[in-house]
Design a protein around this motif. Structure first.
Motif, PDB file in Angstrom:
ATOM      1  N   TYR A 210       2.945  22.232 107.249  1.00  0.00           N
ATOM      2  CA  TYR A 210       3.627  23.354 107.964  1.00  0.00           C
ATOM      3  C   TYR A 210       5.146  23.261 108.116  1.00  0.00           C
ATOM      4  O   TYR A 210       5.450  24.105 108.637  1.00  0.00           O
ATOM      5  CB  TYR A 210       3.140  23.070 109.487  1.00  0.00           C
ATOM      6  N   GLY A 211       5.854  22.409 107.389  1.00  0.00           N
ATOM      7  CA  GLY A 211       7.262  22.185 107.696  1.00  0.00           C
ATOM      8  C   GLY A 211       8.240  22.993 106.805  1.00  0.00           C
ATOM      9  O   GLY A 211       9.296  22.564 106.673  1.00  0.00           O
ATOM     10  N   THR A 212       7.616  23.971 106.284  1.00  0.00           N
ATOM     11  CA  THR A 212       8.514  25.258 105.527  1.00  0.00           C
ATOM     12  C   THR A 212       8.496  26.372 105.962  1.00  0.00           C
ATOM     13  O   THR A 212       7.254  26.833 106.352  1.00  0.00           O
ATOM     14  CB  THR A 212       7.987  24.970 104.112  1.00  0.00           C
ATOM     15  N   ASP A 213       9.650  27.141 106.290  1.00  0.00           N
ATOM     16  CA  ASP A 213       9.704  28.232 107.059  1.00  0.00           C
ATOM     17  C   ASP A 213       9.349  29.374 106.048  1.00  0.00           C
ATOM     18  O   ASP A 213       9.402  28.994 104.582  1.00  0.00           O
ATOM     19  CB  ASP A 213      10.678  28.333 107.877  1.00  0.00           C
ATOM     20  N   PHE A 214       9.449  30.821 106.489  1.00  0.00           N
ATOM     21  CA  PHE A 214       9.485  31.868 105.768  1.00  0.00           C
ATOM     22  C   PHE A 214      10.350  31.907 104.571  1.00  0.00           C
ATOM     23  O   PHE A 214      10.148  32.895 103.587  1.00  0.00           O
ATOM     24  CB  PHE A 214       8.935  33.187 106.455  1.00  0.00           C
ATOM     25  N   LYS A 215      11.450  31.190 104.872  1.00  0.00           N
ATOM     26  CA  LYS A 215      12.605  31.475 103.822  1.00  0.00           C
ATOM     27  C   LYS A 215      12.456  30.361 102.816  1.00  0.00           C
ATOM     28  O   LYS A 215      13.445  30.380 102.088  1.00  0.00           O
ATOM     29  CB  LYS A 215      14.043  31.392 104.666  1.00  0.00           C
ATOM     30  N   GLY A 216      11.747  29.522 102.927  1.00  0.00           N
ATOM     31  CA  GLY A 216      11.540  28.299 102.139  1.00  0.00           C
ATOM     32  C   GLY A 216      12.401  27.153 102.501  1.00  0.00           C
ATOM     33  O   GLY A 216      12.390  26.159 101.637  1.00  0.00           O
ATOM     34  N   ASN A 217      13.113  27.204 103.629  1.00  0.00           N
ATOM     35  CA  ASN A 217      13.609  26.051 104.075  1.00  0.00           C
ATOM     36  C   ASN A 217      12.733  25.016 104.715  1.00  0.00           C
ATOM     37  O   ASN A 217      11.717  25.220 105.443  1.00  0.00           O
ATOM     38  CB  ASN A 217      14.462  26.515 105.387  1.00  0.00           C
TER      39      ASN A 217
END
Length: 352
Positions: free
Chosen positions: A266-273
């Protein structure tokens, strides 16, 4: 081995009790009469019959099978029969002859409810009752021991079930990571397979032990994070910092991996960060584990994806009881887990 120890203790208790029961009336008679009447030796030899008939037969085969009325009935009959037989034995010509040789008068007559009969009946009832109490106490400890053994077996089965449930969960996530590398034709795919083989070797051959070296568990975590980094574009945001001495300490295996798995999931946001920060510190045999990750692209599904976390909580409750603290904090942006373990009882002695 345990059964032999219990039998030995039981034997010691029986010996002590019978020494007390035997010595006290003989000593009392000697103080009062200046001698020990010969019939008292016969009485002392007969009294274990009272004790062990109740202890070995009536209690286990009647009372403990919940046949209370039958137990009362046969106990009364047995006590009456015992007192009748013992009284008749005391009045035999042989015993009267021994009393005459010792210049002691024959036993006086008396009704069946006189003091001559009442006192022996009360004393015989006391010995009989003592045998029953001993039988109940022994049965209580036996059932308590069996109950604890059964409880431990059930807990071990439950713990093994939780671990078996956790391992496929881990393997599923790891294969997903490798699949993403293969699909993107990454040059890191072979390295990922080798790393996974090392993880599986640890899980199959070393983590099966009740406790493992803390150092090996840290190596396992490092290999897992290395595997996850292979599929990430931005690995600089994945931080792992281990401080303190991890040698000569033990920990129960595979307790931390669920937290780390969920952080990568779960540690990746919608921007790929990606943002995953793992801090491990050992100070004075106190183990501290902290992990923080952003709440990213995938929404956490507690019903379906929380299997690992729920299982790991159950394992902590069983394995560490009051020797751990676990706090989980979540806000709109971050998910944090802070765990402390007391490793005082898990020290590895150098001479092992």
């Amino acid at each position: 081995m345990f059964t032999k120890q219990i039998s030995y203790k039981e034997l010691i208790v029986h010996i002590i009790v019978w020494l007390c029961i035997s010595i006290f009336p003989l000593l009392t008679a000697y103080i009062d009469l200046g001698e020990i009447p010969s019939e008292m030796y016969l009485k002392q030899l007969m009294r274990p019959i009272l004790f062990y008939v109740n202890y070995s037969i009536f209690v286990p085969y009647i009372l403990l099978r919940r046949k209370l009325m039958i137990y009362i009935f046969v106990s009364i009959l047995f006590l009456l029969l015992y007192n009748y037989v013992s009284r008749e034995l005391m009045d035999t010509p042989i015993m009267n002859g021994i009393r005459n040789m010792n210049n002691r008068p024959e036993r006086p007559g008396g009704g069946p409810f006189g003091m001559r009969h009442a006192i022996p009946m009360v004393f015989s009832f006391s010995i009989f009752l003592l045998g029953g109490i001993f039988g109940l106490v022994v049965d209580f400890y036996k059932r308590d021991r069996e109950s604890k053994e059964l409880e431990n077996e059930q807990t071990e089965i439950k713990l093994q079930f939780l671990r078996n449930q956790l391992n496929p969960h881990f393997l599923f996530n790891s294969l997903n990571s490798i699949y993403s590398l293969v699909r993107s034709k990454s040059d890191s795919a072979p390295e990922a397979v080798i790393t996974l083989s090392e993880l599986m070797r640890y899980m199959l051959y070393e983590a099966k032990d009740e406790q493992v070296s803390l150092e090996k568990e840290m190596n396992y975590i490092q290999h897992y994070i290395a595997l996850q980094r292979l599929r990430l574009k931005n690995t600089e945001a994945v931080k792992l910092n281990i401080k303190g001495e991890t040698k000569n300490l033990k920990i129960y295996p595979l307790l931390l991996i669920s937290f780390i798995e969920n952080a990568f999931k779960y540690g990746t946001d919608f921007k790929g960060n990606t943002h995953i920060d793992i801090q491990i510190e050992v100070v004075d045999k106190k183990f501290s584990f902290y992990i923080e990750n952003i709440i990213g692209l995938y929404k956490r599904d507690d019903k379906n994806s929380g299997v690992g976390l729920e299982n790991i909580k159950s394992q902590f409750n069983y394995l560490y009881k009051n020797n751990y603290e676990l706090t989980i904090d979540e806000d709109k942006s971050y998910y944090r887990v802070h765990l402390t373990l007391n490793l005082n009882d898990n020290e590895v002695h150098n001479n092992r």
